[in-house]
Design an enzyme around this catalytic site. Structure first.
Site, PDB file in Angstrom:
ATOM      1  N   SER A  41      -9.399  83.707  27.763  1.00  0.00           N
ATOM      2  CA  SER A  41      -8.118  83.218  28.284  1.00  0.00           C
ATOM      3  C   SER A  41      -8.268  82.159  29.367  1.00  0.00           C
ATOM      4  O   SER A  41      -7.362  81.345  29.567  1.00  0.00           O
ATOM      5  CB  SER A  41      -7.319  84.390  28.836  1.00  0.00           C
ATOM      6  N   ASP A 318      -1.662  85.156  37.997  1.00  0.00           N
ATOM      7  CA  ASP A 318      -1.226  86.498  37.594  1.00  0.00           C
ATOM      8  C   ASP A 318      -2.285  87.488  38.094  1.00  0.00           C
ATOM      9  O   ASP A 318      -3.037  87.158  39.017  1.00  0.00           O
ATOM     10  CB  ASP A 318      -0.940  86.589  36.076  1.00  0.00           C
ATOM     11  N   HIS A 321      -5.799  85.822  36.270  1.00  0.00           N
ATOM     12  CA  HIS A 321      -6.121  84.391  36.120  1.00  0.00           C
ATOM     13  C   HIS A 321      -5.797  83.584  37.374  1.00  0.00           C
ATOM     14  O   HIS A 321      -4.855  83.898  38.092  1.00  0.00           O
ATOM     15  CB  HIS A 321      -5.351  83.825  34.917  1.00  0.00           C
TER      16      HIS A 321
END
Ligand code: R5C
Length: 350
Positions: A41, A318, A321
């Site tokens: 991600s 978040d 991340h």
């Protein structure tokens, strides 16, 4: 910030780029023949949008600071490959493999997938994801379909950031996974590096020569892990210690690959050695919580919920991340060599 590199150097590098808060366009034009991105991600820019997974972020507030809005980047703005592409003189970002035209393989593709891991069983808990094995298969398919010559592929840049999920969404999951029951942290790291070596050797056969392997950051200090395994304060040291073993072995793998693979220029990018205090001097002062609203027990931003007004003060976007400002600092430090060894990314593209 980095072993063997003076803190002053890191401070200078970071100051310049934090102050700019954006990357100036290069006057030199595109410095590599093409650019391919692999990973999880941290590097994904939309591949997961079409998968059946909870690990997809094509909704607000993701992309709040990105010109195209929510694209599937796990961030408020640009991710690390976006900034590296700018620094290397690419006029556009590298598009996600999902939905890209075949000819795009002549310029570059991003195969990264949120939840993706080195192991096939990593992130089963999240749903569909594209493992490193499958990303390399996709690369083979893309360059074959587009008939990109090996001679051209040898002049391209490759960046890879993978392994975090093998810890987050495998080794440290509860209840304990098969991998946790089978391996000590040392054995687990070595088993991951064994697979990583095979995949990098395959990538070399496919023409890759200039490859930056990103080590793992202190994932024990992410808000998600602090809450679940760290007792709510500080960092989960058990997780950081396990990740540090992976990084040591990855650095050794880079040295081996450079010795064993003809023409190879692999480099290791150190995301571990720094700490939150290094960023405080630049006004990035909030390192213990996410900028966006995250529901209890979750890691991604809640859709359409409030975010912090000044994203440039936060390390975490978040619960897992980083923000665009951190991504820009890291990408610049990797490009300029402050956190790389033995090559800077700028040396890989020249
Ligand atoms: C550094 C993390 C790499 C990554 O792919 O992290 C993820 C962790 C959790 C989720 N999720 O819960 O959806 C997604 C990505």
């Amino acid at each position: 910030m980095v072993e063997g590199v003076s803190k002053a150097l890191w401070v200078i590098v970071a100051t310049v780029f934090v102050a700019a808060a954006a990357v100036l366009p290069t006057a030199r034009g595109q410095q590599a023949a093409c650019y391919f991105v692999f990973g999880d991600s941290v590097f994904d820019n939309g591949n997961n949008n079409v998968l059946n997974t909870v690990a997809k972020v094509n909704y607000p507030p993701y992309g709040i600071d990105y010109p195209l809005g929510p694209t599937g980047r796990f961030c408020n703005g640009r991710n690390i490959p976006d900034v590296i592409a700018e620094l290397a003189g690419f006029s556009d970002t590298i598009p996600p493999y999902a939905g890209a035209s075949a000819t795009q393989a002549n310029i570059g593709l991003n195969y990264a997938s949120g939840g993706g891991g080195i192991r096939e069983d990593t992130s089963q808990n999240l749903g569909e994801r594209i493992s490193l094995r499958r990303q390399i298969n996709n690369h083979l398919s893309a360059i074959t379909t587009a008939a990109v010559p090996r001679s051209k592929l040898r002049g391209c840049l490759y960046t890879i950031s993978i392994g975090s999920n093998d810890y987050l969404n495998n080794y440290f999951l509860q209840p304990p996974t098969a991998a946790r029951l089978a391996y000590t942290p040392d054995q687990f790291a070595k088993s991951l590096i064994l697979r990583y070596r095979i995949y990098m050797t395959e990538l070399h056969v496919l023409g890759a020569r200039n490859v930056a392997l990103f080590g793992l950051g202190k994932i024990g200090c992410t808000p998600r892990v602090v809450a679940s395994l760290g007792g709510g304060v500080g960092c989960a040291e058990e997780v950081n210690q396990a990740v540090a073993i992976f990084n040591t072995n990855l650095k050794a793998l880079v040295a081996d690959l450079n010795n064993q693979l003809p023409g190879a220029k692999f480099t290791f990018v150190d995301l571990f050695s720094g700490n939150a205090q290094d960023f405080a001097a630049f006004g990035i002062t909030v390192g213990d919580r996410a900028c966006c609203t995250v529901n209890p027990g979750e890691e991604l931003c809640a859709a359409n919920q409030p975010v912090c007004p000044d994203r440039t003060k936060y390390i975490f976007w978040d619960n897992v991340h980083t923000t665009e400002i951190i991504n820009a600092v890291v990408a610049n430090a990797a490009f300029n060599g402050a956190i790389t060894s033995p090559y800077s990314i700028s040396q890989l593209v020249n």
